[in-house]
Design a protein around this motif. Sequence first.
Motif, PDB file in Angstrom:
ATOM      1  N   ALA A  54      50.879  35.372  48.451  1.00 19.51           N
ATOM      2  CA  ALA A  54      51.321  35.612  47.162  1.00 19.51           C
ATOM      3  C   ALA A  54      49.722  36.006  46.247  1.00 19.51           C
ATOM      4  O   ALA A  54      48.838  35.281  46.689  1.00 19.51           O
ATOM      5  N   LEU A  55      49.525  37.203  45.434  1.00 26.13           N
ATOM      6  CA  LEU A  55      48.664  37.272  44.472  1.00 26.13           C
ATOM      7  C   LEU A  55      49.068  36.834  43.160  1.00 26.13           C
ATOM      8  O   LEU A  55      50.095  37.314  42.826  1.00 26.13           O
ATOM      9  N   SER A  56      48.405  35.817  42.721  1.00 26.71           N
ATOM     10  CA  SER A  56      48.798  35.341  41.439  1.00 26.71           C
ATOM     11  C   SER A  56      47.857  35.227  40.291  1.00 26.71           C
ATOM     12  O   SER A  56      46.631  35.231  40.532  1.00 26.71           O
ATOM     13  N   VAL A  57      48.317  34.896  39.144  1.00 26.57           N
ATOM     14  CA  VAL A  57      47.255  34.833  37.991  1.00 26.57           C
ATOM     15  C   VAL A  57      47.695  33.421  37.217  1.00 26.57           C
ATOM     16  O   VAL A  57      48.756  33.025  37.338  1.00 26.57           O
ATOM     17  N   PRO A  58      46.504  32.780  36.937  1.00 23.60           N
ATOM     18  CA  PRO A  58      46.906  31.437  36.218  1.00 23.60           C
ATOM     19  C   PRO A  58      47.766  31.521  34.930  1.00 23.60           C
ATOM     20  O   PRO A  58      47.967  32.645  34.326  1.00 23.60           O
ATOM     21  N   ASP A  59      48.866  30.705  34.999  1.00 26.71           N
ATOM     22  CA  ASP A  59      49.634  30.788  33.799  1.00 26.71           C
ATOM     23  C   ASP A  59      49.438  30.092  32.592  1.00 26.71           C
ATOM     24  O   ASP A  59      50.064  29.854  31.641  1.00 26.71           O
ATOM     25  N   GLY A  60      48.279  29.457  32.505  1.00 27.30           N
ATOM     26  CA  GLY A  60      47.714  28.747  31.354  1.00 27.30           C
ATOM     27  C   GLY A  60      48.240  27.366  31.110  1.00 27.30           C
ATOM     28  O   GLY A  60      48.060  26.545  30.151  1.00 27.30           O
ATOM     29  N   PHE A 112      45.756  44.858  39.506  1.00 24.59           N
ATOM     30  CA  PHE A 112      44.366  44.543  39.453  1.00 24.59           C
ATOM     31  C   PHE A 112      43.675  44.818  38.158  1.00 24.59           C
ATOM     32  O   PHE A 112      42.657  44.313  37.565  1.00 24.59           O
ATOM     33  N   LYS A 113      44.350  45.893  37.167  1.00 22.90           N
ATOM     34  CA  LYS A 113      43.980  46.021  36.110  1.00 22.90           C
ATOM     35  C   LYS A 113      44.309  45.210  35.095  1.00 22.90           C
ATOM     36  O   LYS A 113      43.829  44.779  34.347  1.00 22.90           O
ATOM     37  N   SER A 114      45.980  44.972  35.003  1.00 28.22           N
ATOM     38  CA  SER A 114      46.686  43.943  34.094  1.00 28.22           C
ATOM     39  C   SER A 114      46.079  42.608  34.542  1.00 28.22           C
ATOM     40  O   SER A 114      46.536  41.736  33.444  1.00 28.22           O
ATOM     41  N   SER A 115      45.673  42.108  35.450  1.00 28.10           N
ATOM     42  CA  SER A 115      45.361  40.633  35.613  1.00 28.10           C
ATOM     43  C   SER A 115      44.087  40.440  34.900  1.00 28.10           C
ATOM     44  O   SER A 115      43.591  39.113  35.087  1.00 28.10           O
ATOM     45  N   GLY A 116      43.323  41.241  34.620  1.00 24.95           N
ATOM     46  CA  GLY A 116      42.093  40.925  33.733  1.00 24.95           C
ATOM     47  C   GLY A 116      41.042  40.254  34.750  1.00 24.95           C
ATOM     48  O   GLY A 116      40.156  39.332  34.483  1.00 24.95           O
ATOM     49  N   GLY A 117      40.942  40.525  36.082  1.00 30.11           N
ATOM     50  CA  GLY A 117      40.045  39.931  36.985  1.00 30.11           C
ATOM     51  C   GLY A 117      40.281  38.442  37.311  1.00 30.11           C
ATOM     52  O   GLY A 117      39.473  37.792  37.612  1.00 30.11           O
ATOM     53  N   GLN A 118      41.711  37.986  37.203  1.00 23.85           N
ATOM     54  CA  GLN A 118      41.895  36.883  37.365  1.00 23.85           C
ATOM     55  C   GLN A 118      42.807  36.375  38.679  1.00 23.85           C
ATOM     56  O   GLN A 118      43.591  35.428  38.682  1.00 23.85           O
ATOM     57  N   LEU A 119      42.906  37.523  39.730  1.00 27.27           N
ATOM     58  CA  LEU A 119      43.822  37.275  40.815  1.00 27.27           C
ATOM     59  C   LEU A 119      43.400  36.302  41.621  1.00 27.27           C
ATOM     60  O   LEU A 119      42.010  36.212  41.780  1.00 27.27           O
ATOM     61  N   TRP A 120      44.253  35.479  42.258  1.00 29.10           N
ATOM     62  CA  TRP A 120      43.771  34.640  43.128  1.00 29.10           C
ATOM     63  C   TRP A 120      45.144  34.684  44.317  1.00 29.10           C
ATOM     64  O   TRP A 120      46.101  35.007  44.349  1.00 29.10           O
ATOM     65  N   LEU A 121      44.350  34.482  45.758  1.00 28.58           N
ATOM     66  CA  LEU A 121      45.245  34.597  46.737  1.00 28.58           C
ATOM     67  C   LEU A 121      45.675  33.378  47.205  1.00 28.58           C
ATOM     68  O   LEU A 121      44.793  32.424  47.432  1.00 28.58           O
ATOM     69  N   ARG A 122      46.711  33.044  47.484  1.00 28.16           N
ATOM     70  CA  ARG A 122      47.392  31.944  47.692  1.00 28.16           C
ATOM     71  C   ARG A 122      48.306  32.117  49.270  1.00 28.16           C
ATOM     72  O   ARG A 122      48.978  32.997  49.475  1.00 28.16           O
ATOM     73  N   ASP A 138      43.145  27.765  47.237  1.00 29.23           N
ATOM     74  CA  ASP A 138      43.283  29.053  46.846  1.00 29.23           C
ATOM     75  C   ASP A 138      42.049  30.020  46.609  1.00 29.23           C
ATOM     76  O   ASP A 138      40.941  29.414  46.221  1.00 29.23           O
ATOM     77  N   GLN A 139      42.145  31.151  47.074  1.00 23.85           N
ATOM     78  CA  GLN A 139      40.922  31.994  46.766  1.00 23.85           C
ATOM     79  C   GLN A 139      40.989  33.123  45.864  1.00 23.85           C
ATOM     80  O   GLN A 139      41.829  33.869  45.660  1.00 23.85           O
ATOM     81  N   PRO A 140      39.895  33.155  44.949  1.00 25.23           N
ATOM     82  CA  PRO A 140      39.857  33.997  43.936  1.00 25.23           C
ATOM     83  C   PRO A 140      39.451  35.326  44.493  1.00 25.23           C
ATOM     84  O   PRO A 140      38.668  35.396  45.494  1.00 25.23           O
ATOM     85  N   LEU A 141      39.993  36.641  44.167  1.00 21.77           N
ATOM     86  CA  LEU A 141      39.777  37.814  44.858  1.00 21.77           C
ATOM     87  C   LEU A 141      38.326  38.299  44.422  1.00 21.77           C
ATOM     88  O   LEU A 141      37.751  38.046  43.180  1.00 21.77           O
ATOM     89  N   SER A 142      37.555  38.856  45.300  1.00 24.20           N
ATOM     90  CA  SER A 142      36.305  39.649  45.186  1.00 24.20           C
ATOM     91  C   SER A 142      36.490  40.787  44.224  1.00 24.20           C
ATOM     92  O   SER A 142      37.398  41.257  44.253  1.00 24.20           O
TER      93      SER A 142
END
Length: 625
Positions: A54-60, A112-122, A138-142
């Motif tokens: 899964a490619l995910s963004v933090p939900d705050g 990759f645009k909408s995530s604002g550079g905050q994508l993480w691979l789980r 969990d790995q942040p994307l380069s």
Amino acid sequence: MKRMAYVTVLAAAILIAAYTGTARAQLIPPGINHQGLVKVNGAPYTGTGSFYFALSVPDGLGGFSNLWTSDGSQMHTSNRPDGPITLSVNEGHYNVALGDGSTTNGMDYSIFKSSGGQLWLRVWFNDGVNGIQKLSPDQPLSSVPYAFAAQSLMSGGTGSGVDADLLDGQHAASFAAGSHTHAASAITSGFLEEDRIPGGIARLYQIIYQVKEDDGAGSGVDADLLDGMESSSFATSAHTHAASAITSGTLDDARIPASVARDSEIISSILAADGAGSLLDADLLDGKQADQFWSITGNSGTMPGTNFVGTTDNIALEIKVNNTRAMRIEPNTYSPNISGGYSGNSVHSLASGSIIGGGGADSHPNRITGSYCFIGGGQGNSASNSLTTVSGGYSNTASGGVATVGGGESNTASGDRSTVSGGMNNTASGVCSAIGGGEGNAARGYSSFAAGTRAKANHEGAFVWGDSTDADVASSANNQFTARAAGGVRFYSNAGLTTGVSLAAGGGSWTAVSDRNQKENVAPVDCGEVLDKVAELPVSTWNYTSQDASIRHMGPMAQDLYAAFGLGESDTGITTIDADGVALAAIQGLNERLETRLNEKEARIVKLEAELEEMKSIIKQLAAR
């Protein structure tokens, strides 16, 4: 559970061909090449494993929200995907193309645009032994995968789908659309050219000409005002002047301003355009726009409470069909009255909140004189007290407060809170009385009930049922149950209708079910023992506590009979069938004892007679000597 860990490497190849002029960049190859290392209990794993990506963004909120999953499930949740991807693992190493649309679910690279550079691979992993476990960390994307977001910019131009946020520092709202219009107020200087004015708008010279040509007697044109003045401001066509009023000469046509239209110029023009299909379209009608009227084909965009069909004064409103009144709504201080159906149906002017749903006829209208009453329909019905109801039928009356007649003919509910369900010629005059139906019944007592034919519940709490016999059957005391059933009475005590009691037609006693086929666990009785117990059973006279002491009964106490024989459902009642059975057994026991004694006496008599004959013989012999 064994611990699992992994190390991951992300790689993406971006192949961009050199171009000049209008040459387009080549598409970036789909998929993100992901390489990882899996260890189980500290040792590199070798074999086949089930993976979930899964490619995910933090939900705050300390968790994640999925923007892409390997099987397309669990989007916008923090959960792992539902379906696994099976991969081979060699000494902990595995390789997969994420989002290639083959091995894993296809990927929308706009994330990759909408995530604002905050994508993480789980990643989750199942070795088939230890169950599904989430690999850590969990790995942040380069930055490499974000190159996919650049592809749309490299293919810019008409049809590219690139959507800029600003143009020369301005948002889209700051510009007019390629096809746009202006309000008349936006034209602040100069004059419209003649050819910009639609041909459907009349020019002054056209109107004046038509009015001059077409005016005349009988044209039918009737203006409301002339130069802003009512007709009373002018002299009629037949009027006179004093000679002193004419001071000089004659008024020439030239003295009349050119802006004033002559009758001949306008009347025929208006008449020619008037009529169905003329497309003559007025801007206002008595100062109102078209959307301020109700259309016969329906309106849209109405606002409840603001838009309504009705009146704003205290005059009644009528709805007609075929020019005949079908409904009348009468206003009052509290709640309006509604009269539907026959135009002669009426609700009293002093009543409020009452409704006649319909029905009624020329000589049999429906009428309401009380408030908050209801007549559903029928003919000749009347609701003459508050909160009364006549559902329908013919010539029914609900005159008691909160009384109800369900239907039928010539029924009356005159007692407060009384009810007649239906039937004919029934009267419920007692408070809270009721008639279930039938003909010629009366419920006169408080909380009384009558039904059937000519049943008269004359007393408080009385229940009277009359069969179809054409004769009265009446209560004789308060709280009495009376029933006439010339065909007999049956009471069943089970669902199968096999046990109970019955009173035969014309009979005077109850018959209890005693069919051999309805009995089981049959056991013989020692009648002599029953006789002995009956002989010891106390029997006395007494009265019920619910009756007067002068009313006497005779028999045993239920507790004594139950203690002696254990019969019946409890020790507080005696069933007639058990009492009869005990009596019959005791009689049989007595008969057995009498027969035994009679047999004994008979034998003794025979013996005595033989002895007597022997004595007689001896006497004869002695006498013969």
